[in-house]
Design a protein around this motif. Structure first.
Motif, PDB file in Angstrom:
ATOM      1  N   GLN A 296      12.250  18.992 -44.589  1.00  0.00           N
ATOM      2  CA  GLN A 296      13.396  19.825 -44.984  1.00  0.00           C
ATOM      3  C   GLN A 296      12.991  21.011 -45.855  1.00  0.00           C
ATOM      4  OE1 GLN A 296      15.508  16.389 -46.509  1.00  0.00           O
ATOM      5  NE2 GLN A 296      17.082  16.656 -44.964  1.00  0.00           N
TER       6      GLN A 296
ATOM      7  N   HIS B  95      14.991  11.082 -39.603  1.00  0.00           N
ATOM      8  CA  HIS B  95      15.698  12.321 -39.266  1.00  0.00           C
ATOM      9  C   HIS B  95      16.374  12.295 -37.890  1.00  0.00           C
ATOM     10  CE1 HIS B  95      14.572  14.692 -42.750  1.00  0.00           C
ATOM     11  NE2 HIS B  95      13.316  14.285 -42.620  1.00  0.00           N
TER      12      HIS B  95
ATOM     13  N   ARG C 293      14.397  19.252 -36.406  1.00  0.00           N
ATOM     14  CA  ARG C 293      14.429  18.666 -37.757  1.00  0.00           C
ATOM     15  C   ARG C 293      13.062  18.158 -38.211  1.00  0.00           C
ATOM     16  NH1 ARG C 293      19.507  14.451 -37.421  1.00  0.00           N
ATOM     17  NH2 ARG C 293      21.069  15.889 -36.628  1.00  0.00           N
TER      18      ARG C 293
END
Ligand code: SF4
Length: 322
Positions: A267, A55, A12
């Protein structure tokens, strides 16, 4: 769990945390995930928290409005607020029976500290009958003296909902000026500023456009009005995330706190983020080791005087109802 087992979490953040840094974070992440289960705790993290918090250990992330809303929905016994003190107070106001912890008691906010409850009482005397709209970035004592709260995400809607020609809006002068321009409502302001956003200038925006052709400029409404006017879009951190998610600009700059760009960039590896960095020293007081320590020792518990809490909760709940 081992560092290798945590690799889905590393996926992530791999575009913003280099591989050689990950071993420094992984042991604390592993311990925090285990402690959350043991303590029946959730971690609420603001958009300005660093990526390894945002995250990898947070259960709920967002802006002040989202955190306030989501805080009410959790069944967990303990809430750890990865953010600043007024956010932890707001979580406590909305969850009086839960234990709310803040990892570092010194995580304050320059804007929240610019005004006291006594200041609000004086304003009420000076402007009798004029409703007082208070930004959530304030202490519970200040909220308790107010008619209704707002966030940067709903400030315009809250002011318009009052249906009056004049309001007092505290304490962020620039947010109030930006809302006054958008709504046409006369707004009595307070000279409070966010130390992160007040540093952006219109010249910065023009320089960014010259240096990065085609760049899309998103500004937070705590920025001075001349910055907001020069930007392509102005909105809360949640609105900025939404803009990037939906419009996917090829090249973008977020005129806000540094970690916000990192968190959104993680992201969107295909988008080029230009990052003029204004750091919030208060937000950066929260770290993984301090979150781990908070859960190990169940400190620092945030409490609000019950008399103040009742009045402050009313102002927050009025906002949430709109
Ligand atoms: S970014 Fe600004 S408003 Fe937010 S906590 Fe830091 S000083 Fe306060």
């Amino acid at each position: 769990m081992s560092i290798a087992t945590l690799s889905p979490l590393y996926d992530r953040v791999k575009s913003v945390i280099p591989p050689f840094e990950w071993p420094a974070f992984a042991p604390d992440i592993e311990a925090i995930l285990e402690l959350k289960r043991e303590r029946d705790a959730v971690i609420l993290a603001h958009n300005y928290q660093t990526p390894e918090i945002f995250h990898c250990v947070a259960d709920i992330v967002g802006d002040s409005l989202a955190l306030a809303r989501e805080a009410m929905k959790t069944d967990a016994r303990v809430i750890v607020l990865a953010g600043v003190h007024f956010m932890a107070e707001t979580a406590k106001l909305l969850n009086p029976s839960k234990q709310v912890l803040i990892p570092d008691l010194r995580a304050g906010c320059a804007l929240a500290e610019s005004i006291t409850a006594a200041d609000v009482r004086l304003l009420r005397q000076r402007y009798p009958g004029v409703p007082i709209v208070t930004y959530v970035n304030t202490s519970a004592a200040v909220k308790a003296e107010s008619d209704i709260c707002c966030t940067s995400g709903n400030a315009r809607k809250i002011v318009e909902s009052l249906g009056v020609p004049k309001v007092i809006m505290l304490p962020d002068e620039y947010l109030a000026q930006n809302v006054a321009r958008e709504t046409g409502v006369e707004i009595v302001t307070w000279a409070g500023h966010c130390e992160v956003h007040e540093r952006f200038t219109a010249a910065d925006v023009r320089q960014l456009r010259r240096g990065h052709p085609g760049i899309v400029v998103l500004a937070h409404p705590e920025c001075p009005p001349e910055v907001v006017v020069e930007a392509d879009f102005a909105g809360s951190t949640a609105a900025m995330v939404d803009y990037v998610d939906k419009k996917k600009p090829a090249r973008v700059v977020l005129m806000t706190e540094c970690s916000m760009s990192d968190n959104v960039a993680a992201q969107h590896p295909d988008i080029e983020f230009i990052r003029p960095c204004n750091l919030c020293p208060h937000m950066k007081r929260t770290t993984l080791p301090k979150i781990r320590h908070a859960l190990e020792t169940m400190t620092h518990e945030v409490t609000v005087d019950p008399m103040i809490a009742t009045a402050a909760r009313r102002a927050v709940e009025r906002m949430l109802a709109i």
